[in-house]
Design a protein around this motif. Structure first.
Motif, PDB file in Angstrom:
ATOM      1  N   ALA A 206       0.818  -1.215   0.000  1.00  0.00           N
ATOM      2  CA  ALA A 206       0.000   0.000   0.000  1.00  0.00           C
ATOM      3  C   ALA A 206       0.845   1.255   0.000  1.00  0.00           C
ATOM      4  CB  ALA A 206      -0.919   0.010   1.227  1.00  0.00           C
TER       5      ALA A 206
ATOM      6  N   HIS B 169      -3.100   4.965  -4.480  1.00  0.00           N
ATOM      7  CA  HIS B 169      -4.483   5.377  -4.226  1.00  0.00           C
ATOM      8  C   HIS B 169      -5.026   6.266  -5.342  1.00  0.00           C
ATOM      9  CE1 HIS B 169      -4.063   3.657  -0.259  1.00  0.00           C
ATOM     10  NE2 HIS B 169      -2.941   4.328  -0.120  1.00  0.00           N
TER      11      HIS B 169
ATOM     12  N   PRO C  67      -2.777  -3.738   1.949  1.00  0.00           N
ATOM     13  CA  PRO C  67      -2.312  -2.899   3.062  1.00  0.00           C
ATOM     14  C   PRO C  67      -1.146  -3.549   3.788  1.00  0.00           C
ATOM     15  CG  PRO C  67      -4.360  -4.006   3.631  1.00  0.00           C
ATOM     16  CD  PRO C  67      -4.098  -4.319   2.184  1.00  0.00           C
ATOM     17  N   ASN C  68      -0.538  -2.780   4.686  1.00  0.00           N
ATOM     18  CA  ASN C  68       0.604  -3.282   5.450  1.00  0.00           C
ATOM     19  C   ASN C  68       0.206  -4.516   6.257  1.00  0.00           C
ATOM     20  OD1 ASN C  68       2.279  -1.236   4.556  1.00  0.00           O
ATOM     21  ND2 ASN C  68       1.683   0.149   6.209  1.00  0.00           N
TER      22      ASN C  68
END
Length: 317
Positions: free
Chosen positions: A244, A250, A263-264
């Motif tokens: 991410a 984004h 995501p992380n």
């Protein structure tokens, strides 16, 4: 006078002269011996003095060497002291920096403590307001009970008149025409043209298609190619990449496809699995990957599988 006295006198004179000469010669010999002995004594004294001087010079040289060694030792000690002083000064500067940082943290801590006290006061005020609202709500509880009874009655009447839609128990994979058996490229195009949502395992495709390109170049190439594919077939495409924190993760200006980044702490594999489960069971799903673990999991969710290699062939067909 006796006869021949002159000869006698002459002989006597010569004898005395000879004796005088012998005495002088003897005196000269004595003097020469004395001079020789004096010279020998002086030579011996000089030699002794020379030996003493040599010994003294040797002693002085040894002392000089010792002094030089001692000087080198002290110079080394001086250098060590200079380095120690420099290190202490550096540590002192660091200590001052840490002290200033600690003072700054202390000031922030005091400020945070003041803010915490203010927040606690505000929370107590909010609590008082909430208690007041609760008392008001309890006072109106009887009215709410009546409203709830009316809502339940209305819900029962709506259930009686509205048709019930039976939800799908599970997702079913898209059927494929038998004529496409043995034609993986044709089968891939058939699935891409369907109404299914197509989820692409991004790096699984790019690393086999563009192995010599950087990851950033691989992403851009895949995104550009799938946008053309979406425009060509009208496919609903989702690309999933790992990470991410990637620049541009984004962006929302993709009009034809959707690009997702895990995501992380979560891999793209898990994002793909979650996306398959999230989609309605009534929607067909096609997953493009060569990862056998993903294939096994999404196949159990009713998804169709397309290999990354077959998908890459369609990209450039």
């Amino acid at each position: 006078r006796p006869e021949g006295w002159e000869d006698l006198i002459l002989a006597e004179t010569e004898e005395r002269a000879r004796q005088t000469e012998d005495a002088h010669a003897a005196a000269d010999v004595v003097r020469e011996q004395r001079r020789r002995r004096a010279a020998e004594q002086r030579a011996q004294t000089a030699e002794t003095a020379r030996d003493e001087s040599l010994e003294h010079i040797t002693s002085l040289r040894a002392e000089n060497d010792a002094l030089r060694d001692e000087l080198v030792h002290y110079e080394s000690k001086q250098q060590e002291l200079d380095e120690t002083i420099a290190g202490l000064r550096q540590e002192l500067r660091h200590a001052n920096d840490r002290l200033q940082a600690a003072q700054g943290r202390l000031a922030k801590s005091s400020e945070a403590e003041d803010q915490s006290v203010n927040a606690q006061r505000n929370a107590e005020h909010v609590r008082d307001l909430a208690l007041e609202d609760r008392r008001s709500a309890l006072a109106n509880l009887s009215d709410l009970g009546g409203i709830l009874h009316d809502l339940r009655s209305l819900g029962q009447r709506l259930e009686a008149v509205l048709p019930h839609e039976q939800a799908a128990a599970e997702r079913l994979p898209l059927p494929t025409p038998g004529r496409l058996n043995g034609n993986p490229q044709g089968m891939t195009i058939h699935l891409l043209k369907s109404t299914a949502t197509v989820i692409i395992d991004g790096y699984n495709v790019t690393k086999g298609t563009w192995p010599n390109r950087s990851l950033e170049q691989q992403r851009e190439l895949l995104i550009a190619a799938t946008e053309q594919l979406a425009a060509r077939f009208g496919t609903h495409l989702i690309i999933v990449f790992d990470g991410a924190d990637i620049a541009g993760a984004h962006r929302e200006n993709r009009s034809l496809i959707r690009v997702m980044y895990s995501p992380n702490g979560i891999t793209a594999d898990d994002v793909i699995r979650g996306e398959v489960r999230r989609l309605p069971l009534s929607r067909p799903v096609v997953v493009i990957t060569d990862d056998q673990a993903i294939q096994r999991d999404v196949r159990s969710e009713g998804a169709n599988i397309v290999s990354s290699a077959h998908f890459s062939q369609v990209l450039y067909s």
